[in-house]
Design a protein around this motif. Structure first.
Motif, mmCIF file in Angstrom:
data_model
loop_
_atom_site.group_PDB
_atom_site.id
_atom_site.type_symbol
_atom_site.label_atom_id
_atom_site.label_comp_id
_atom_site.label_asym_id
_atom_site.label_seq_id
_atom_site.Cartn_x
_atom_site.Cartn_y
_atom_site.Cartn_z
ATOM 1 N N PHE A 181 0.797 -1.230 0.000
ATOM 2 C CA PHE A 181 0.000 0.000 0.000
ATOM 3 C C PHE A 181 0.830 1.281 0.000
ATOM 4 N N GLY A 182 2.146 1.178 0.156
ATOM 5 C CA GLY A 182 2.971 2.376 0.173
ATOM 6 C C GLY A 182 3.315 2.859 -1.228
ATOM 7 N N ASP A 183 4.061 3.941 -1.287
ATOM 8 C CA ASP A 183 4.466 4.543 -2.558
ATOM 9 C C ASP A 183 5.490 3.638 -3.242
ATOM 10 N N PRO A 184 5.147 3.045 -4.390
ATOM 11 C CA PRO A 184 6.082 2.126 -5.050
ATOM 12 C C PRO A 184 7.307 2.819 -5.626
ATOM 13 N N ALA A 185 7.277 4.151 -5.721
ATOM 14 C CA ALA A 185 8.419 4.884 -6.251
ATOM 15 C C ALA A 185 9.464 5.179 -5.181
ATOM 16 N N GLU A 186 9.094 5.033 -3.908
ATOM 17 C CA GLU A 186 10.048 5.267 -2.822
ATOM 18 C C GLU A 186 11.146 4.215 -2.908
ATOM 19 N N PRO A 187 12.419 4.613 -2.830
ATOM 20 C CA PRO A 187 13.524 3.678 -3.134
ATOM 21 C C PRO A 187 13.515 2.379 -2.347
ATOM 22 N N TYR A 188 13.279 2.440 -1.033
ATOM 23 C CA TYR A 188 13.321 1.205 -0.247
ATOM 24 C C TYR A 188 12.134 0.298 -0.572
ATOM 25 N N ARG A 189 10.975 0.903 -0.808
ATOM 26 C CA ARG A 189 9.818 0.097 -1.215
ATOM 27 C C ARG A 189 10.060 -0.509 -2.595
ATOM 28 N N ARG A 190 10.659 0.267 -3.469
ATOM 29 C CA ARG A 190 10.966 -0.244 -4.804
ATOM 30 C C ARG A 190 11.893 -1.450 -4.714
ATOM 31 N N MET A 191 12.848 -1.388 -3.808
ATOM 32 C CA MET A 191 13.752 -2.518 -3.616
ATOM 33 C C MET A 191 12.989 -3.725 -3.057
ATOM 34 N N GLY A 192 12.094 -3.473 -2.105
ATOM 35 C CA GLY A 192 11.301 -4.560 -1.542
ATOM 36 C C GLY A 192 10.397 -5.207 -2.572
ATOM 37 N N LEU A 193 9.804 -4.392 -3.433
ATOM 38 C CA LEU A 193 8.958 -4.928 -4.491
ATOM 39 C C LEU A 193 9.770 -5.733 -5.499
ATOM 40 N N ALA A 194 10.997 -5.301 -5.739
ATOM 41 C CA ALA A 194 11.877 -6.066 -6.633
ATOM 42 C C ALA A 194 12.209 -7.420 -6.021
ATOM 43 N N LEU A 195 12.389 -7.456 -4.711
ATOM 44 C CA LEU A 195 12.633 -8.730 -4.028
ATOM 45 C C LEU A 195 11.409 -9.633 -4.130
ATOM 46 N N ALA A 196 10.220 -9.056 -3.934
ATOM 47 C CA ALA A 196 8.996 -9.838 -4.066
ATOM 48 C C ALA A 196 8.864 -10.405 -5.472
ATOM 49 N N ALA A 197 9.248 -9.603 -6.472
ATOM 50 C CA ALA A 197 9.198 -10.079 -7.854
ATOM 51 C C ALA A 197 10.192 -11.209 -8.084
ATOM 52 N N SER A 198 11.349 -11.145 -7.422
ATOM 53 C CA SER A 198 12.332 -12.218 -7.581
ATOM 54 C C SER A 198 11.840 -13.510 -6.946
ATOM 55 N N LEU A 199 11.095 -13.399 -5.853
ATOM 56 C CA LEU A 199 10.480 -14.583 -5.248
ATOM 57 C C LEU A 199 9.470 -15.187 -6.213
ATOM 58 N N GLU A 200 8.642 -14.335 -6.790
ATOM 59 C CA GLU A 200 7.639 -14.803 -7.750
ATOM 60 C C GLU A 200 8.302 -15.445 -8.965
ATOM 61 N N ASP A 201 9.389 -14.850 -9.429
ATOM 62 C CA ASP A 201 10.115 -15.427 -10.564
ATOM 63 C C ASP A 201 10.697 -16.794 -10.213
ATOM 64 N N GLY A 202 11.189 -16.920 -8.977
ATOM 65 C CA GLY A 202 11.727 -18.203 -8.541
ATOM 66 C C GLY A 202 10.673 -19.288 -8.526
ATOM 67 N N ILE A 203 9.487 -18.936 -8.044
ATOM 68 C CA ILE A 203 8.382 -19.894 -8.040
ATOM 69 C C ILE A 203 7.986 -20.247 -9.466
ATOM 70 N N THR A 204 7.914 -19.235 -10.327
ATOM 71 C CA THR A 204 7.582 -19.477 -11.734
ATOM 72 C C THR A 204 8.569 -20.450 -12.362
ATOM 73 N N GLY A 205 9.853 -20.225 -12.120
ATOM 74 C CA GLY A 205 10.871 -21.096 -12.687
ATOM 75 C C GLY A 205 10.717 -22.535 -12.245
ATOM 76 N N LEU A 206 10.374 -22.738 -10.993
ATOM 77 C CA LEU A 206 10.166 -24.100 -10.498
ATOM 78 C C LEU A 206 8.943 -24.738 -11.155
ATOM 79 N N LEU A 207 7.866 -23.973 -11.270
ATOM 80 C CA LEU A 207 6.633 -24.519 -11.836
ATOM 81 C C LEU A 207 6.797 -24.902 -13.304
ATOM 82 N N THR A 208 7.657 -24.187 -14.031
ATOM 83 C CA THR A 208 7.844 -24.514 -15.450
ATOM 84 C C THR A 208 8.563 -25.855 -15.639
ATOM 85 N N ARG A 209 9.115 -26.405 -14.578
ATOM 86 C CA ARG A 209 9.723 -27.737 -14.664
ATOM 87 C C ARG A 209 8.668 -28.842 -14.749
ATOM 88 N N ASP A 210 7.450 -28.477 -14.364
ATOM 89 C CA ASP A 210 6.351 -29.448 -14.417
ATOM 90 C C ASP A 210 5.878 -29.575 -15.868
#
Length: 208
Positions: free
Chosen positions: A124-153
């Motif tokens: 819910f915070g400002d996605p342009a704020e640098p620390y939030r932007r970094m946190g959102l990038a980390l969340a995206a990397s988690l999602e990408d990791g899950i995606t990569g695992l699922l594509t093995r199926d």
């Protein structure tokens, strides 16, 4: 030229030293008292910096929390990714996903109030704020990791894997922050997440 560079180097080192002191103070205070039990002045006092100096590094207590939690979140994702490949090779895609998100669940629930506030601020915070932007990038990397695992199926295509990964991250968010689940142990929360993931993957394994 050489003389001109020395003061800049010293200033940078001084800035980094202050940042580390602020980070350490915030990490300790949040761990001891939770985000609601700490003031920015207390963090500044422990870091031995003026409150104005602290605000040059993070303008709010929420930003300080995000700074601290980003480091923990990044470490949890790193540990999860390291464990996921082995787990997937031995027990299949589901076990790989569980191995990946296990450290993340533990990270978010290490100090419940801090974890809940962190995820709330990212959503819910400002996605342009640098620390939030970094946190959102980390969340995206988690999602990408899950995606990569699922594509093995063999039964899950790339598009479905990406969609399923978003659903799984939503499950993680709710399961780790909802008030009704706060009394549960990490093991119970992870077991419930496993059951939910198994259920959403099941239709992809049914015979056409």
């Amino acid at each position: 030229m050489g003389r001109g560079r020395i003061p800049i180097g010293r200033r940078e080192r001084a800035k980094e030293d202050k940042r580390e002191r602020i980070m350490t103070a915030a990490r300790e205070q949040f761990a001891e008292h939770g985000v609601s039990g700490v003031t920015t002045q207390q963090i500044a006092d422990r870091a031995d910096v003026a409150i104005g100096t602290l605000y040059r590094y993070a303008s709010t207590k929420a930003e300080l929390l995000i700074m601290v939690q980003n480091e923990k979140f990044a470490a949890a994702i790193h540990d999860g990714l390291a464990a996921a490949n082995t787990a997937a090779g031995r027990g299949g895609v589901l076990e790989g996903v569980i191995a990946l998100i296990g450290p993340v669940v533990a990270c978010v629930r290490e100090q419940i109030e801090n974890g809940r506030t962190y995820l709330h601020e990212l959503v819910f915070g400002d996605p342009a704020e640098p620390y939030r932007r970094m946190g959102l990038a980390l969340a995206a990397s988690l999602e990408d990791g899950i995606t990569g695992l699922l594509t093995r199926d063999d039964y899950i295509d790339t598009a479905d894997a990406a969609t399923l990964a978003r659903v799984i991250t939503a499950i993680i968010h709710i399961s780790t922050t909802a008030t009704v689940y706060l009394h549960r142990s990490d093991e119970a929360v992870l077991s419930d997440i496993r059951d939910q993931i198994r259920t959403i993957l099941a239709p992809h394994h049914r015979a056409p």
